[in-house]
Each structure stands twice: as C-alpha cells, then as structure tokens.
Design an enzyme around this catalytic site. Structure first.
Site, short mmCIF file in Angstrom:
data_model
loop_
_atom_site.label_atom_id
_atom_site.label_comp_id
_atom_site.label_asym_id
_atom_site.label_seq_id
_atom_site.Cartn_x
_atom_site.Cartn_y
_atom_site.Cartn_z
N ARG A 24 7.39 21.96 4.37
CA ARG A 24 8.39 22.98 4.04
C ARG A 24 7.76 24.02 3.12
O ARG A 24 6.69 23.81 2.54
CB ARG A 24 9.60 22.33 3.36
CG ARG A 24 10.46 21.49 4.29
CD ARG A 24 11.55 20.73 3.55
NE ARG A 24 11.01 19.65 2.73
CZ ARG A 24 11.75 18.83 1.99
NH1 ARG A 24 13.07 19.01 1.95
NH2 ARG A 24 11.20 17.87 1.29
N LYS A 45 9.43 20.70 -3.15
CA LYS A 45 9.39 19.42 -3.84
C LYS A 45 8.84 19.56 -5.26
O LYS A 45 8.25 20.59 -5.62
CB LYS A 45 8.54 18.42 -3.06
CG LYS A 45 9.20 17.94 -1.78
CD LYS A 45 10.56 17.28 -2.04
CE LYS A 45 10.44 15.94 -2.72
NZ LYS A 45 11.76 15.31 -2.97
N TYR A 93 13.24 21.30 -6.20
CA TYR A 93 13.78 19.96 -6.37
C TYR A 93 12.90 19.24 -7.37
O TYR A 93 11.66 19.29 -7.29
CB TYR A 93 13.76 19.18 -5.04
CG TYR A 93 14.81 19.61 -4.05
CD1 TYR A 93 16.17 19.50 -4.34
CD2 TYR A 93 14.43 20.12 -2.81
CE1 TYR A 93 17.13 19.89 -3.42
CE2 TYR A 93 15.39 20.51 -1.88
CZ TYR A 93 16.74 20.40 -2.20
OH TYR A 93 17.68 20.78 -1.29
N HIS A 136 14.29 15.91 -9.31
CA HIS A 136 14.65 14.49 -9.32
C HIS A 136 14.00 13.77 -10.51
O HIS A 136 13.27 12.79 -10.35
CB HIS A 136 14.26 13.83 -7.99
CG HIS A 136 14.95 14.42 -6.80
ND1 HIS A 136 16.30 14.25 -6.58
CD2 HIS A 136 14.48 15.18 -5.78
CE1 HIS A 136 16.64 14.88 -5.47
NE2 HIS A 136 15.56 15.46 -4.97
N GLU A 193 18.78 20.18 -7.25
CA GLU A 193 19.74 19.10 -7.01
C GLU A 193 20.86 19.01 -8.03
O GLU A 193 21.83 18.26 -7.82
CB GLU A 193 19.02 17.74 -6.91
CG GLU A 193 18.47 17.21 -8.21
CD GLU A 193 17.06 17.67 -8.51
OE1 GLU A 193 16.44 17.12 -9.44
OE2 GLU A 193 16.57 18.61 -7.81
N ASP A 212 14.87 9.24 -3.80
CA ASP A 212 14.47 10.32 -4.71
C ASP A 212 14.98 10.07 -6.13
O ASP A 212 14.37 10.50 -7.11
CB ASP A 212 15.01 11.67 -4.23
CG ASP A 212 14.07 12.36 -3.26
OD1 ASP A 212 12.86 12.09 -3.33
OD2 ASP A 212 14.53 13.16 -2.44
#
Length: 371
Positions: free
Chosen positions: A15, A75, A94, A96, A118, A270
């Site tokens: 991605r 990520k 993101y 996490h 998130e 995650d």
C-alpha cells in the site's frame, strides 16, 4: 507544507500513503509532495503518474524524511524509519501503539507529532479512518479461513458452503463491529453456517433483522464463546477497543478443546489479538499451529489486496491530510475534535490515555499540549 511519502517497508506491504489523485489535491492547494521512487509501483501507481500529479521524486527514504514537515504512511514506521523522524515532524499513519511498547518509546523519544488513523473519531463515535481497512480485513478474513480450511493448507478439509447432502462449514465471528459485519456478509454469502457474538444487543438485533435465520446471534460471555468454539470450523476474531489492547476473550484452554484442523483468523492482532494463543505473523509466514488449531495472525492483512486497500484508505484519509497541511497540526487539532482524538504522541508526551495505560507511561491530555 512539504509532505513526504516513503515506500512502505513492512513485510509484503504494498500500500502507499498517498495516491496520485491525493497528491494532486494537495499540490493544487499550494503544498509540495515528495514521493519515494517506486512507492506505488507494485500496485500500478507509477512514478510517472506521481510526477504528472505534481509530486517530486526522491531516491530513498532518508531524502523523504529529511525534508518533509509531514510524513504520510500506511503502516507504523519500522525501526529504521523511526530513527529518521525529527522533533516537530508530523507522522500521519496507522500506529497501533497499545500493543507495541518499543515503537511507543521510540516515537516519544523522536519528538514527533504522531497522529494515528485508528483513533481519529467521528462525532457518532465511529472510526472513519479505521473503517475502510476494517471492511477489507473483515471480508478477507472469511476468504482466508476458507482457504486454510483446505487440507493441503493444514485445515480439516471443509468447504464452507457445503454441497447438497453435506452440511456447510460453521463460521463463528467474535465481535459485531465493522470487521465482524463484513465477515458475516462474506460468510453468509458463501453459504456457511454463521454465529456472531457481541455484548451490544442493539447491534445483534440489527444483524438479526438483516440476515434473519441465516445468522445466529449470541450475547457474548465466556460460556457462550466456549460453546460456539467447540462447534466452529473457523473463528474470526473481530474485537476492538479503540486505541487499547484487545481483550483476550479466548483462552488457551478453549483453543485446546476446538476441532483439530479448525482455523482461527485473529483480525484484532494489530492491537495484541483476542486469542490467548495469538502472536503476530506476516504474509511471508502467515500461520502456525497451536493444539491442532491453525492460526492466521497477519498484522497487515489488507496489504494482500494492496491496490483496493490503498484507494479505500485514501478516500478516508485525504480530507484530514489536507486540514493538517493547510492549517498546521496545532490549529487543525484545535479546530477539529475528531482529528484531535487521533493524536497519540506529541513532542515527547503520550497523549492517548489507553496507550499510556498499556505501557505505564505518564498521560498528558491533548488539551494541555495544545495550550
């Protein structure tokens, strides 16, 4: 503002933080965008398409990080990327963090302003930047379960949809949020027998009205989960506590009593996973077996359908990216409480309560760092 888009380096992560269309939006508003060469090549987003959109190309990640005021990723930054972050630099991705002490510590030390997709929260309490990837992961989870139930891949050899005269496979979904709802849609569509567990009775009622007798809804308790697991061929872990570690709802003892050759897909990995037996895996080495039960715990599931995922993610993230670029992070966060909820770490402070609690850090409210 100068915005940087590095190529993702997590295992088989294809991605990309900004599509050419998103770059064009930012450039049209007077911003500069530098994209690492080859960032989108694997999914058909060529360097030429980025140049046509107005981006500048950089040869490596160091060049991207060195000059950018905001880094847009998909990520969480890997260790080599975290080392490139600078004080005051915006990281928009993101993260996490609740399940990742090392990353939390290094982002605190970096002095960067870290906004996690998130935890950006809409007025109705939904998570608009997590939702598109939750939709992808929920739909993928049943595809994955169906594939790994095949005997050559380690499963018991069950066809989820069954055939005339043979019962379909049984899919149990733990959690009825976005991931769970999309998993249910796929499993029902494939003809599986489907059970969902959740503690939100209104949510269960809604799903019951949608699917009727094609779906069994159960109020989630340790007893109900255990009973469902014993009859399951595949279990989808779809539990989410926003920004916090996922609760371990399935114990190792429960897993030990499941059918041999059954499959667990823990989409909550995650955030640490909702099975006591879960541990993070990658697309290169996606599965392992515990007590005869095959576990799939890939932390970046949507990367397997990277082109679809990239466009879905950009649809959700570009509006906030433009706000950050147009106004700067401080003003953008002050003016938008939804975006403000995404601030997890800011210039050495942990500003998200669940992350601070998970790691025993001092929590500094966002309002304090914003003055």
């Amino acid at each position: 503002m100068r915005i940087g888009v590095p190529r993702e380096i997590k295992d088989q992560e294809y991605r990309v933080g900004l599509t050419p269309a998103s770059v064009r939006e930012l450039v049209s508003r007077g911003h500069q965008v530098v994209v690492q060469a080859g960032a989108g090549a694997a999914i058909g987003l060529t360097d030429h398409s980025y140049k046509l959109a107005g981006a500048q190309l950089a040869g490596d990640a160091e060049e991207v990080f060195a000059s950018a005021e905001m880094i847009v990723k998909v990520k969480e930054p890997q260790p080599s990327e975290r080392a490139l972050l600078k004080p005051g630099q915006i990281l928009y991705a993101y993260l996490h963090l609740a399940a990742d002490r090392e990353q939390t510590s290094e982002l605190v030390k970096s002095g960067a302003v870290c906004i996690a997709y998130e935890t950006v929260t809409a007025p109705d309490g939904s998570l608009p930047l997590l939702a598109p990837m939750s939709e992808v992961a929920g739909r993928m989870s049943v595809q994955v379960a169906a594939a790994y139930l095949e005997k050559p891949r380690g499963g018991m050899g069950v066809l989820l949809g069954g055939v005339p005269g043979v019962a379909p496979g049984h899919v149990v979904v733990i959690g009825a949020g976005v991931v769970g709802a999309n998993a249910i849609q796929m499993a029902v569509g494939m003809g599986a027998r489907v059970t969902v567990l959740d503690r939100n009775v209104d949510r269960l009622r809604h799903l019951g009205l949608v699917y009727g007798n094609r779906l069994v809804t159960l109020y989630s308790s340790a007893d109900a989960i255990e009973r469902a697991l014993l009859a399951a061929d595949a279990v989808i872990g779809a539990v989410l506590v926003p920004g916090a570690e996922a609760p371990r709802l399935v114990t190792r003892a429960m897993v030990a009593r499941m059918k041999g050759g059954s499959v667990v897909v823990d989409v909550a990995i995650d955030q640490g996973g909702c099975f006591e037996t879960s541990r993070p895996t990658s697309h290169s080495d996606p599965t392992y077996v515990v007590d005869g039960v095959l576990h799939y715990c890939v932390t970046n599931m949507p990367a397997a359908v990277a082109r679809t995922s990239t466009f879905a993610l950009n649809n959700a993230t570009i509006g906030y990216a433009m706000a950050l670029a147009d106004k700067g992070w401080s003003r953008a966060l002050k003016e938008d409480p939804c975006l403000r909820a995404g601030l997890n770490i800011c210039q050495g402070n942990v500003t998200y309560a669940a992350v601070a609690s998970s790691h025993g850090c001092t929590y500094v409210p966002t309002e304090r760092v914003l003055g």
